[in-house]
Design a protein around this motif. Structure first.
Motif, PDB file in Angstrom:
ATOM      1  N   TRP A  58      24.920  29.330 -73.757  1.00 25.20           N
ATOM      2  CA  TRP A  58      24.868  29.715 -72.351  1.00 25.20           C
ATOM      3  C   TRP A  58      25.439  28.607 -71.478  1.00 25.20           C
ATOM      4  CZ3 TRP A  58      24.186  34.540 -72.936  1.00 25.20           C
ATOM      5  CH2 TRP A  58      23.367  35.015 -73.965  1.00 25.20           C
ATOM      6  N   THR A  87      26.976  35.070 -68.004  1.00 22.34           N
ATOM      7  CA  THR A  87      26.288  36.354 -67.927  1.00 22.34           C
ATOM      8  C   THR A  87      25.763  36.692 -69.309  1.00 22.34           C
ATOM      9  OG1 THR A  87      27.757  37.150 -66.185  1.00 22.34           O
ATOM     10  CG2 THR A  87      26.508  38.811 -67.380  1.00 22.34           C
ATOM     11  N   GLN A  89      16.857  30.060 -69.321  1.00 26.51           N
ATOM     12  CA  GLN A  89      17.000  28.611 -69.140  1.00 26.51           C
ATOM     13  C   GLN A  89      18.293  28.230 -69.846  1.00 26.51           C
ATOM     14  OE1 GLN A  89      13.731  25.785 -68.785  1.00 26.51           O
ATOM     15  NE2 GLN A  89      14.498  24.807 -70.641  1.00 26.51           N
ATOM     16  N   LYS A 130      14.005  36.059 -67.978  1.00 22.98           N
ATOM     17  CA  LYS A 130      14.112  34.652 -67.611  1.00 22.98           C
ATOM     18  C   LYS A 130      15.193  33.978 -68.443  1.00 22.98           C
ATOM     19  CE  LYS A 130      10.733  31.142 -66.320  1.00 22.98           C
ATOM     20  NZ  LYS A 130       9.407  30.592 -66.608  1.00 22.98           N
ATOM     21  N   GLU A 140      22.135  39.671 -66.943  1.00 19.01           N
ATOM     22  CA  GLU A 140      21.617  38.629 -66.061  1.00 19.01           C
ATOM     23  C   GLU A 140      22.724  37.623 -65.863  1.00 19.01           C
ATOM     24  OE1 GLU A 140      19.138  36.848 -63.612  1.00 19.01           O
ATOM     25  OE2 GLU A 140      18.296  38.458 -64.813  1.00 19.01           O
ATOM     26  N   SER A 141      23.095  37.405 -64.610  1.00 16.50           N
ATOM     27  CA  SER A 141      24.152  36.432 -64.306  1.00 16.50           C
ATOM     28  C   SER A 141      23.565  35.286 -63.511  1.00 16.50           C
ATOM     29  CB  SER A 141      25.258  37.086 -63.472  1.00 16.50           C
ATOM     30  OG  SER A 141      25.873  38.118 -64.213  1.00 16.50           O
ATOM     31  N   TRP A 142      24.157  34.121 -63.685  1.00 21.01           N
ATOM     32  CA  TRP A 142      23.715  32.978 -62.894  1.00 21.01           C
ATOM     33  C   TRP A 142      24.918  32.115 -62.576  1.00 21.01           C
ATOM     34  CZ3 TRP A 142      22.541  33.877 -67.968  1.00 21.01           C
ATOM     35  CH2 TRP A 142      23.053  32.993 -68.913  1.00 21.01           C
ATOM     36  N   GLY A 143      24.725  31.220 -61.630  1.00 21.28           N
ATOM     37  CA  GLY A 143      25.806  30.301 -61.281  1.00 21.28           C
ATOM     38  C   GLY A 143      26.713  30.871 -60.212  1.00 21.28           C
ATOM     39  N   HIS A 179      32.103  33.844 -60.861  1.00 21.91           N
ATOM     40  CA  HIS A 179      32.166  34.272 -62.255  1.00 21.91           C
ATOM     41  C   HIS A 179      33.611  34.319 -62.691  1.00 21.91           C
ATOM     42  CE1 HIS A 179      28.032  34.721 -62.923  1.00 21.91           C
ATOM     43  NE2 HIS A 179      27.892  35.405 -61.832  1.00 21.91           N
ATOM     44  N   SER A 216      27.703  28.784 -64.929  1.00 20.84           N
ATOM     45  CA  SER A 216      27.753  30.217 -64.659  1.00 20.84           C
ATOM     46  C   SER A 216      28.033  30.963 -65.947  1.00 20.84           C
ATOM     47  CB  SER A 216      28.837  30.536 -63.621  1.00 20.84           C
ATOM     48  OG  SER A 216      30.111  30.497 -64.209  1.00 20.84           O
TER      49      SER A 216
END
Length: 117
Positions: A87, A93, A7, A5, A107-110, A113, A91
């Motif tokens: 973080w 990773t 945040q 997870k 874990e990547s988000w947004g 990249h 975006s």
């Protein structure tokens, strides 16, 4: 072992208060039944900020949360003792590596990249 997870965007205003910094965190879960020593493991972002685990043992089927700000490390929470966010809200990773530098999980988000080099 996995990054379970993230945040990346701490709630409220990003005012760099310690409380706000600690609301930015990443959780790592030991998915096996056996305890794992994370000694020498690292957690890194796209910009190269690196957090190194020291004498951390994660019991089987348990989760540890790594906060960005300052605090006292416990069995369930670790603190990077930083004064700024790591973080990227939009975006980024996160890469978890073991003590030999092998990638265990990312874990990547947004959105796109784009790497800022």
């Amino acid at each position: 072992m996995e990054i379970s997870k993230v945040q990346a965007d701490s709630p409220g205003r990003d005012n760099r208060s310690n409380r706000s910094l600690n609301a930015e965190w990443i959780e790592i879960t030991n998915t096996t039944r056996h305890p794992v020593s994370l000694d020498g493991w690292t957690l890194k972002d796209e910009d190269g900020h690196r957090y190194r685990f020291n004498h951390v043992r994660l019991d089987g089927r348990s989760t540890i949360r790594i906060h960005t700000g300052e605090g006292r490390d416990t069995r369930t929470d670790l603190y990077q003792d930083r004064r700024d966010y790591i973080w990227d809200n939009h975006s980024d990773t996160a890469t978890l590596r073991d003590d030999r530098g092998r990638v265990i999980d990312t874990e990547s988000w947004g959105g796109r990249h784009h790497h800022n080099h």
